[in-house]
Design a protein around this motif. Structure first.
Motif, PDB file in Angstrom:
ATOM      1  N   SER A  27      47.292  58.837 157.549  1.00 52.47           N
ATOM      2  CA  SER A  27      46.702  59.787 156.607  1.00 52.47           C
ATOM      3  C   SER A  27      45.242  59.436 156.321  1.00 52.47           C
ATOM      4  O   SER A  27      44.384  60.324 156.253  1.00 52.47           O
ATOM      5  CB  SER A  27      47.500  59.794 155.305  1.00 52.47           C
ATOM      6  N   HIS A  30      43.096  60.477 159.206  1.00 56.42           N
ATOM      7  CA  HIS A  30      42.932  61.929 159.210  1.00 56.42           C
ATOM      8  C   HIS A  30      41.846  62.343 158.211  1.00 56.42           C
ATOM      9  O   HIS A  30      41.017  63.210 158.498  1.00 56.42           O
ATOM     10  CB  HIS A  30      44.258  62.621 158.865  1.00 56.42           C
ATOM     11  N   VAL A  31      41.873  61.734 157.030  1.00 60.27           N
ATOM     12  CA  VAL A  31      40.858  62.035 156.018  1.00 60.27           C
ATOM     13  C   VAL A  31      39.469  61.643 156.525  1.00 60.27           C
ATOM     14  O   VAL A  31      38.500  62.408 156.400  1.00 60.27           O
ATOM     15  CB  VAL A  31      41.176  61.286 154.696  1.00 60.27           C
ATOM     16  N   HIS A  33      38.472  61.315 159.635  1.00 56.81           N
ATOM     17  CA  HIS A  33      38.093  62.215 160.724  1.00 56.81           C
ATOM     18  C   HIS A  33      37.614  63.561 160.179  1.00 56.81           C
ATOM     19  O   HIS A  33      36.606  64.121 160.653  1.00 56.81           O
ATOM     20  CB  HIS A  33      39.285  62.407 161.666  1.00 56.81           C
ATOM     21  N   ALA A  34      38.308  64.068 159.176  1.00 61.43           N
ATOM     22  CA  ALA A  34      37.909  65.344 158.575  1.00 61.43           C
ATOM     23  C   ALA A  34      36.539  65.229 157.895  1.00 61.43           C
ATOM     24  O   ALA A  34      35.716  66.152 157.984  1.00 61.43           O
ATOM     25  CB  ALA A  34      38.961  65.785 157.559  1.00 61.43           C
ATOM     26  N   LEU A  35      36.280  64.099 157.233  1.00 61.50           N
ATOM     27  CA  LEU A  35      34.983  63.902 156.582  1.00 61.50           C
ATOM     28  C   LEU A  35      33.860  63.832 157.617  1.00 61.50           C
ATOM     29  O   LEU A  35      32.769  64.374 157.404  1.00 61.50           O
ATOM     30  CB  LEU A  35      35.004  62.620 155.749  1.00 61.50           C
ATOM     31  N   LEU A  37      33.850  65.242 160.643  1.00 58.63           N
ATOM     32  CA  LEU A  37      33.638  66.578 161.193  1.00 58.63           C
ATOM     33  C   LEU A  37      32.876  67.455 160.209  1.00 58.63           C
ATOM     34  O   LEU A  37      31.951  68.191 160.601  1.00 58.63           O
ATOM     35  CB  LEU A  37      34.983  67.230 161.537  1.00 58.63           C
ATOM     36  N   ARG A  38      33.245  67.390 158.939  1.00 66.38           N
ATOM     37  CA  ARG A  38      32.538  68.189 157.933  1.00 66.38           C
ATOM     38  C   ARG A  38      31.090  67.755 157.827  1.00 66.38           C
ATOM     39  O   ARG A  38      30.179  68.585 157.711  1.00 66.38           O
ATOM     40  CB  ARG A  38      33.232  68.039 156.574  1.00 66.38           C
ATOM     41  N   ARG A  41      29.157  69.129 160.823  1.00 64.28           N
ATOM     42  CA  ARG A  41      29.003  70.581 160.802  1.00 64.28           C
ATOM     43  C   ARG A  41      28.028  71.047 159.730  1.00 64.28           C
ATOM     44  O   ARG A  41      27.247  71.973 159.949  1.00 64.28           O
ATOM     45  CB  ARG A  41      30.367  71.237 160.594  1.00 64.28           C
ATOM     46  N   ASN A 110      28.006  65.020 149.031  1.00 64.89           N
ATOM     47  CA  ASN A 110      29.460  65.171 149.173  1.00 64.89           C
ATOM     48  C   ASN A 110      30.239  64.685 147.963  1.00 64.89           C
ATOM     49  O   ASN A 110      31.454  64.485 148.066  1.00 64.89           O
ATOM     50  CB  ASN A 110      29.941  64.420 150.420  1.00 64.89           C
ATOM     51  N   GLN A 118      42.811  62.535 147.665  1.00 67.03           N
ATOM     52  CA  GLN A 118      42.881  61.843 148.957  1.00 67.03           C
ATOM     53  C   GLN A 118      41.536  61.239 149.371  1.00 67.03           C
ATOM     54  O   GLN A 118      41.489  60.405 150.267  1.00 67.03           O
ATOM     55  CB  GLN A 118      43.335  62.818 150.060  1.00 67.03           C
TER      56      GLN A 118
END
Length: 275
Positions: A27, A30-31, A33-35, A37-38, A41, A110, A118
């Protein structure tokens, strides 16, 4: 056989504990990785062109210095290649500068993400650090490719020294960046002040000159600047004949001390201001 195999199986309680830990680690990644990518972008316009510009800017910076010296018919302070001299200095200094600055900006831009349970502030910092390290690595590869295309050998005479010098620049950038997070949390104007401060560090770091050619009294003062140390560290990997003595212990201890201070500020100052 089954009875023998069962002796190697952990008890049910430990199995549940291991499963929970594995799930928590997955988990967390995943968090993270998402940060990342954001981050990429939003900062680079969600396009490859935007990211390519960011990667290419340090390279353009180094070659701009080469162009100025070539136009003025000035030789490199050491060696036969202006391209190699300015690339080794500029890329090293800019790796430090970008990491230390962008880590600070990550928290400012951010912070709303930390309202999600999370996401923690240290996760935002770590995601930005990873993105900046990847960007710096790509800039270094691009520079080496262009240097090689120009017919200059881009590989250092002592690869271990050069690589550890680049790693020291990364560590220094992370340490100063985390300290900046603490400072900017109660003094937002430091975001502008640090840009001016890094300009002074850059001009005195030895990117466009050799500090050891200065008078000894001035050189002794410049050596207190850890950016001077990491630039000389990398350059000694390319120019073994460079008559400098890098204080490796000072550079590493300076970075680790700054990192410890920054983590303490994040733990006891920044978190309290955000809760």
């Amino acid at each position: 056989m089954a009875a023998g195999a069962s002796r190697f199986m952990p008890p049910p309680g430990r199995q549940r504990t291991l499963s929970r830990r594995r799930a928590a680690i997955e988990s967390y990644f995943h968090v993270l990785h998402a940060l990342m990518l954001r981050d990429m972008r939003t900062r680079f316009g969600g396009s490859h062109v935007g990211y390519a510009i960011v990667v290419g800017w340090p390279v353009a910076h180094a070659f701009m210095l080469v162009g100025i010296y070539t136009f003025r018919h000035m030789p490199a302070p050491i060696g036969d290649s202006r391209v190699l001299f300015f690339s080794t200095g500029a890329i090293t200094a800019l790796i430090f500068q970008y990491i230390s600055r962008e880590v600070m900006k990550a928290v400012l831009l951010n912070r709303p993400l930390t309202y999600y349970p999370q996401v923690k502030l240290i996760d935002v910092i770590l995601a930005r650090i990873i993105v900046e390290i990847m960007t710096g690595f790509l800039a270094l590869l691009l520079t080496m490719s262009i240097v090689a295309a120009l017919g200059v050998n881009p590989f250092p005479a002592n690869p271990v020294v050069a690589i550890t010098g680049y790693l020291a620049a990364i560590l220094l950038g992370i340490a100063v960046g985390v300290v900046n997070v603490g400072i900017v949390s109660f003094f937002p104007a430091w975001q502008i002040g640090y840009i001016l401060f890094t300009l002074v560090l850059y001009l005195s770091s030895g990117v466009i000159f050799l500090p050891n050619f200065m008078p000894q009294q001035i050189y002794d003062i410049l050596k207190w600047n850890p950016v001077v140390q990491v630039v000389e560290w990398v350059r000694t990997g390319y120019y073994p004949e460079l008559a400098v003595q890098v204080d490796y212990a000072y550079t590493i201890l300076w970075s680790l001390t700054a990192l410890l201070l920054g983590l303490m500020l994040e733990r006891f100052v920044v978190r309290k201001r955000t809760t």
